[in-house]
Structure formats: structure tokens, C-alpha cells
Design an enzyme around this catalytic site. Sequence first.
Site, short mmCIF file in Angstrom:
data_model
loop_
_atom_site.label_atom_id
_atom_site.label_comp_id
_atom_site.label_asym_id
_atom_site.label_seq_id
_atom_site.Cartn_x
_atom_site.Cartn_y
_atom_site.Cartn_z
N ASP A 139 0.95 -1.25 0.01
CA ASP A 139 -0.07 0.08 -0.21
C ASP A 139 0.94 1.15 -0.14
O ASP A 139 1.61 1.54 0.88
CB ASP A 139 -0.83 -0.02 1.23
N ASP A 142 -2.73 2.49 -6.38
CA ASP A 142 -1.30 2.18 -5.32
C ASP A 142 -1.48 1.22 -4.56
O ASP A 142 -0.75 1.33 -3.51
CB ASP A 142 -1.55 3.75 -4.78
N GLU A 143 -2.38 0.09 -4.74
CA GLU A 143 -2.67 -1.10 -3.62
C GLU A 143 -2.49 -2.21 -4.32
O GLU A 143 -3.62 -2.43 -5.51
CB GLU A 143 -3.48 -0.53 -3.00
#
Length: 405
Positions: free
Chosen positions: A9, A104-105
Site C-alpha cells: 500500500d 497504489d495498492e
Amino acid sequence: MDQIIIHVDMDAFYASVEMRDDPALRGKPLIIGSLPNERGVVATCSYEARKFGVHSAMNIKDAYRLCPSGIYMHPNFEKYKSVSQQLHNIWKQYAFALEAIALDEAYLDVTETAGSIEKARKAAQLIKQRIWKELGLTCSIGLAYSKTAAKTASEEKKPNGYYEILTPQAFVDLIIDRSVRVLYTVGEKTEEKLNSLGVQTVRDLRSKQNDVIRLLGKQGRMLTELAYGIDERKVVPYRPERAKSISREVTFQENVIDHEFLKDVLFLLSVCVDERAKRYGLHGSGVMLKLTYTDMKTVTRSRAVFSCEDAVSIYDEAARLLESLPQKPVRLIGTGLYNLSADKCRQLSFDDVIDGGRSDNEKRWQQLLEKLRLRYNLDFAGNMPKLYNIEILHRTIEYMRRHKQ
């Protein structure tokens, strides 16, 4: 351990990218999203802004009230998508399977590629090192036996953290006295239902598991298993054809009651939905419309159709749904396709239509484009592909709202 899963993350992703690219922003309360004089929400913010109580999804007016000295910026999604692709190129080198949750994860199944906890630890550290060295960004990583535990672990030491949860008992020991919101699928509404049973914490849920199952059924059984650390979900790479729907929506900076203008916006949104569906080789057999009125009441309408093969078809159905609703001031409008399936026949693209393709709706398409040109004095035909960019789409619609004839 049956599975070894890494959850990565990125730390305040949008804000971190902007601070990386502009060192003058570092150490400042940076809020990415709408501007204080606009409608909208916070997309993300720097950790300096979070000290003021600002957080993602917060109304931008509330954010400004808490942090009037903050630096407010619109997001640059094209930049973030580019950085996200670089991240994915790093992640996939260490994973047997990669499930992206957002730009983003992601979850990484390293069961086979690492083979042991020791090698998985090394892979996690290499990922952190490479992201910092190659992209100048930090991330938080969780290493665990399950997806739920891995996500919980990555949140444990943010920012720039690393944490392990290697057994179900270690997971239970960590979360037993935390809010039930720590469990997968528990959002605000589910939390309210659980609270009605007197269930506030994971420990409460375990003590009232039969009541939870009676209230929530299948979800209740899953939550009970999670409360004991049981989560056998696999890391599943994203496939566009598995999506349940494709949609696009826009929030106006001022309320809109003009239904003709709303229809014009629906056409542009329909074009964007159609483009995305064609990109993934999908078509839908249902069209939906979403409106949020000024009192924040949201209504949705949908209609099953045989098939929607182009933007004009989507638009026509959405416009009919719009006509069935009261003409009250609107702050948000959206449309989309549902009941998606893989496309087994060639669908016409925008270029096909412009170049004299074979669509039965070509004449209607040209008429709609000409209507927009006359009303807003904009060359939509020549610039339509640019509207696939959500930022340009929003700016164009705001221009239209201010300059409609």
C-alpha cells in the site's frame, strides 16, 4: 503456511507523487482533490494534513475548515496512472499472482515465487527498496498467511512500515478488541447493523456469532470466520470481463436543473462508458442512471435492454430514464452499463463512425455532435478522444455549464 501473501500500500500516493515532483511541497499539509471553492471531496492528503483531521473522502469544505492553511491541488490522474504502471512492473517480478486493488495498492501471492517466509521477507524488503530507489516513493507492506491479515499488517506501521502476521492466532490476538470495522466487508452500514446487536468489537462478534449469522446470513458467516482468523480467499488477478458494471459520473460545481443540459452531459458520459467497454471487449444488457439532488438524496434507475452496442444506444436509454425522474436541481449525474459480457462480435469504434462506418446510429451521432457544437461552440468531433481523460471531461462539462446557449 498454505499461502504467503504480501499486501503493498503506497503511502499517501497522489500527495507523495506531487511532493516528489515538487520539493517545495514537502512537509506541507497537501490536500489532493477539489479546491476549497469547489464541490467535491479529498482524494488523498499528506500526513501533515492528516494531523489536522483531514482524510480521504472528506467533503472539501470540511477539509478547508480543519486546515485553511493547507495547499489544495487537483489530482493529475494521467501522472498517477503512469507511476502506477511502474509500480506494477516492480510488483509483478516478485509475485506468482498479482491482484491490483487500486492504482497504489495490490495483493501479491508469493507462495510459489518465494517458497518460504524467509525469502518472502527478503522479497518484501526488495520491493520497498526498489520503489524508493527507482521511484522516490515509500510504501507500507504487510506479510501474512491471508489477504485480510496482509492488509491489516500493511496498515499497522504506516507510513513506510513493515509488519508480519503469520498465523490465524497472531491475527486474532492483534484485532480481538478492535472495532468490527477491521474486518473485510464491514463498512458503515454493516457496522450499524452489528452495533444494533451490541457488537462493537471483534470479541463481541465472536461471543454473538449466532446472532450475527442470523442477521447477516452469508456475510455473517464470513465475518465469523474472519473473527477467528480464517480467510481462504485467493489472490485473483483483475480481469475486466469480471467487472459487474462500467460507469462514469460528474459532480457539478453549481446545481443544474436544465434537463437539456443534463442530456448533453449524459451523451458525453455515454461516450466515455462506451469507449471503456470497447477497450475491454465488453458489452452490456442494461443501462443505469444515477442522480444526486441538492438535498444529497441519490436515486438510481436502470433498464434491461437486449444489447447496447454504442454510445448512442447508451445515451438514448439513459435519457429516457432521466425523463422519468422529477426535474429538480441536480448536483451529480452518472450513467453506465451493467450485465457485462465478453464481446463476441466486432463493435464500431469512434473512428469507425467518424470515417463513415457501418453503424445504424451514425446519423444520430452526427446530429448529437452538431447540437453540442452549436450550443457550446466546441469542436467535439475533433476532440472527443481527449474526453476519455476524466480531468478534461470534468473541465469541459464545467465550461459547458457556464457557457450553454
